[in-house]
Motif scaffolding. Structure first.
Motif, PDB file in Angstrom:
ATOM      1  N   UNK A  96       0.758  -1.229  -0.074  1.00 58.30           N
ATOM      2  CA  UNK A  96       0.056  -0.225   0.186  1.00 58.30           C
ATOM      3  C   UNK A  96       0.888   1.091   0.077  1.00 58.30           C
ATOM      4  N   UNK A  97       1.907   1.119   0.871  1.00 63.66           N
ATOM      5  CA  UNK A  97       2.684   2.445   0.874  1.00 63.66           C
ATOM      6  C   UNK A  97       3.558   2.532  -0.337  1.00 63.66           C
ATOM      7  N   UNK A  98       4.119   1.523  -1.280  1.00 63.87           N
ATOM      8  CA  UNK A  98       4.614   1.541  -2.320  1.00 63.87           C
ATOM      9  C   UNK A  98       3.595   2.190  -3.404  1.00 63.87           C
ATOM     10  N   UNK A  99       2.310   1.502  -3.588  1.00 60.67           N
ATOM     11  CA  UNK A  99       1.456   1.971  -4.552  1.00 60.67           C
ATOM     12  C   UNK A  99       1.033   3.338  -4.316  1.00 60.67           C
ATOM     13  N   UNK A 118       9.727  23.509   9.404  1.00 56.34           N
ATOM     14  CA  UNK A 118      10.331  22.993   7.981  1.00 56.34           C
ATOM     15  C   UNK A 118       9.567  21.795   7.435  1.00 56.34           C
ATOM     16  N   UNK A 119       9.386  22.108   6.100  1.00 55.47           N
ATOM     17  CA  UNK A 119       8.715  21.036   5.347  1.00 55.47           C
ATOM     18  C   UNK A 119       9.791  20.243   4.462  1.00 55.47           C
ATOM     19  N   UNK A 120      10.468  19.180   5.130  1.00 53.08           N
ATOM     20  CA  UNK A 120      11.565  18.598   4.287  1.00 53.08           C
ATOM     21  C   UNK A 120      11.076  17.871   2.843  1.00 53.08           C
ATOM     22  N   UNK A 121      11.912  17.999   1.866  1.00 62.67           N
ATOM     23  CA  UNK A 121      11.585  17.377   0.649  1.00 62.67           C
ATOM     24  C   UNK A 121      12.643  16.659   0.329  1.00 62.67           C
ATOM     25  N   UNK A 122      12.551  15.362  -0.234  1.00 69.55           N
ATOM     26  CA  UNK A 122      13.822  14.624  -0.720  1.00 69.55           C
ATOM     27  C   UNK A 122      14.715  15.094  -1.794  1.00 69.55           C
ATOM     28  N   UNK A 123      13.723  15.929  -2.686  1.00 70.91           N
ATOM     29  CA  UNK A 123      14.384  16.367  -4.027  1.00 70.91           C
ATOM     30  C   UNK A 123      14.803  15.213  -5.144  1.00 70.91           C
ATOM     31  N   UNK A 124      14.458  14.219  -4.699  1.00 70.73           N
ATOM     32  CA  UNK A 124      14.433  12.885  -5.753  1.00 70.73           C
ATOM     33  C   UNK A 124      13.327  12.834  -6.639  1.00 70.73           C
ATOM     34  N   UNK A 125      13.429  12.285  -7.879  1.00 72.01           N
ATOM     35  CA  UNK A 125      12.640  11.875  -8.765  1.00 72.01           C
ATOM     36  C   UNK A 125      11.756  10.894  -8.231  1.00 72.01           C
ATOM     37  N   UNK A 126      10.629  10.985  -8.682  1.00 70.85           N
ATOM     38  CA  UNK A 126       9.634   9.835  -8.214  1.00 70.85           C
ATOM     39  C   UNK A 126       9.983   8.363  -8.415  1.00 70.85           C
ATOM     40  N   UNK A 127      10.788   8.024  -9.630  1.00 64.80           N
ATOM     41  CA  UNK A 127      11.141   6.665  -9.894  1.00 64.80           C
ATOM     42  C   UNK A 127      12.110   6.388  -8.808  1.00 64.80           C
ATOM     43  N   UNK A 128      13.064   7.228  -8.561  1.00 70.35           N
ATOM     44  CA  UNK A 128      14.192   6.967  -7.611  1.00 70.35           C
ATOM     45  C   UNK A 128      13.485   6.680  -5.964  1.00 70.35           C
ATOM     46  N   UNK A 129      12.508   7.549  -5.868  1.00 67.38           N
ATOM     47  CA  UNK A 129      11.708   7.337  -4.460  1.00 67.38           C
ATOM     48  C   UNK A 129      10.973   6.019  -4.455  1.00 67.38           C
ATOM     49  N   UNK A 130      10.449   5.608  -5.473  1.00 67.95           N
ATOM     50  CA  UNK A 130      10.061   4.282  -5.513  1.00 67.95           C
ATOM     51  C   UNK A 130      10.994   3.144  -5.382  1.00 67.95           C
ATOM     52  N   UNK A 131      11.968   3.256  -5.961  1.00 64.83           N
ATOM     53  CA  UNK A 131      12.816   2.335  -5.890  1.00 64.83           C
ATOM     54  C   UNK A 131      13.442   2.059  -4.458  1.00 64.83           C
ATOM     55  N   UNK A 132      13.694   3.252  -3.741  1.00 64.35           N
ATOM     56  CA  UNK A 132      14.162   3.424  -2.701  1.00 64.35           C
ATOM     57  C   UNK A 132      13.051   2.690  -1.402  1.00 64.35           C
ATOM     58  N   UNK A 133      11.823   2.883  -1.530  1.00 63.36           N
ATOM     59  CA  UNK A 133      10.748   2.472  -0.972  1.00 63.36           C
ATOM     60  C   UNK A 133      10.509   1.015  -0.966  1.00 63.36           C
ATOM     61  N   UNK A 134      10.827   0.649  -2.476  1.00 63.18           N
ATOM     62  CA  UNK A 134      10.574  -0.932  -2.533  1.00 63.18           C
ATOM     63  C   UNK A 134      11.701  -1.669  -2.057  1.00 63.18           C
ATOM     64  N   UNK A 135      13.095  -1.146  -2.288  1.00 67.49           N
ATOM     65  CA  UNK A 135      14.089  -1.751  -1.735  1.00 67.49           C
ATOM     66  C   UNK A 135      13.749  -1.966  -0.179  1.00 67.49           C
TER      67      UNK A 135
END
Length: 276
Positions: A96-99, A118-135
């Motif tokens: 669910x978190x990945x989707x 502060x509202x932190x943002x990763x600054x990463x593209x979506x595909x990279x965030x999805x990859x990190x989340x899945x890993x």
């Protein structure tokens, strides 16, 4: 005990936050509903196909007489479906978190924004965030399975297996469920999985106070769908306590790196419990 109550308080605060922000509650429901439909379809398919799978896997029993053939294959069919249900339960949140990565990241940002600072943002593209989340989700599931095997083996011990082991099982599940939920806010802060585990172990009782009640509720997937938006909101509120906040909001074009206060993560390191 106080930390347990504080952790549960964050869970309740998250549910109250989404109740007071109805649009974000509906927004956060979508990933859970999609995942629920996918899982129900998969379990229905497994229910229809489990007997054929067992028949294919046990050709040696084709010549057995009744009732032994039916007993063996009936038992194995039930075992296959039970295993599938177990896998569905322990992976439901991760999937669910990945989707819902873009949905929950926006929800988490809005919680940070509404609380000020502060509202932190990763600054990463979506595909990279999805990859990190899945890993990271795969790594967490591997840890859960490892502890699950150990606890399953310990379950055969007299008395201990029927009392202590189930409690430890819920504690392990609650800890890692909290890890997956706090990962949404911590990943935006640039905190890696190893650092997240150190941080959460440092406030283990508070994390368990948040995660264990949620684990009990998440046993029913439909309940999980409706509690998920508030769980993400509550986890974000807890992260603001665990990792601290800053007063300046970085530019989206050049997000400032988030510095984890390691000393906060190591507070209370001597408290009892398992080591993730």
């Amino acid at each position: 005990m106080r930390d347990l109550v504080v952790g549960f308080g964050y869970l309740m605060k998250g549910q109250r936050w989404v109740a007071g922000h109805g649009r974000w509650f509906g927004f956060g429901l979508l990933p859970g509903l999609v995942t629920l439909v996918l899982y129900v379809g998969a379990l229905v398919g497994l229910g229809y196909g489990a007997d054929n799978l067992v028949g294919w896997a046990t050709p040696f029993a084709d010549g057995w007489s009744s009732p032994w053939l039916g007993l063996l294959r009936g038992f194995l069919t039930a075992l296959v479906f039970t295993f599938g249900l177990f896998v569905a339960v322990i992976t439901f949140t991760a999937v669910t978190l990945l989707i819902g990565q873009p949905f929950y990241e926006s929800l988490s940002e809005q919680v940070d924004r509404s609380e000020g600072g502060r509202v932190p943002r990763s600054g990463l593209p979506l595909w990279r965030e999805l990859w990190i989340s899945a890993r990271d989700s795969l790594r967490v599931v591997a840890r859960v399975v490892f502890y699950g095997i150990l606890l399953f083996a310990a379950g055969f011990l007299p008395v201990v297996g029927q009392t202590v082991v189930p409690a430890l099982g819920f504690a392990v599940s609650g800890f890692f469920l909290a890890e997956e939920l706090t990962a949404v806010a911590l990943q935006r802060r640039g905190v890696e999985l190893k650092e997240r585990l150190v941080l959460l172990r440092g406030r283990r009782m508070m994390v368990l106070g948040f995660g264990v009640p949620l684990t009990l509720a998440f046993i029913v997937p439909l309940v999980a769908v409706f509690l998920m938006p508030g769980a993400v909101a509550g986890a974000t509120l807890m992260v603001r306590d665990l990792a601290g906040t800053e007063s300046d909001e970085p530019s989206p074009q050049a997000p400032a790196p988030y510095s984890l206060d390691k000393d906060r993560g190591l507070n209370d390191a001597g408290r009892g419990g398992f080591r993730a």
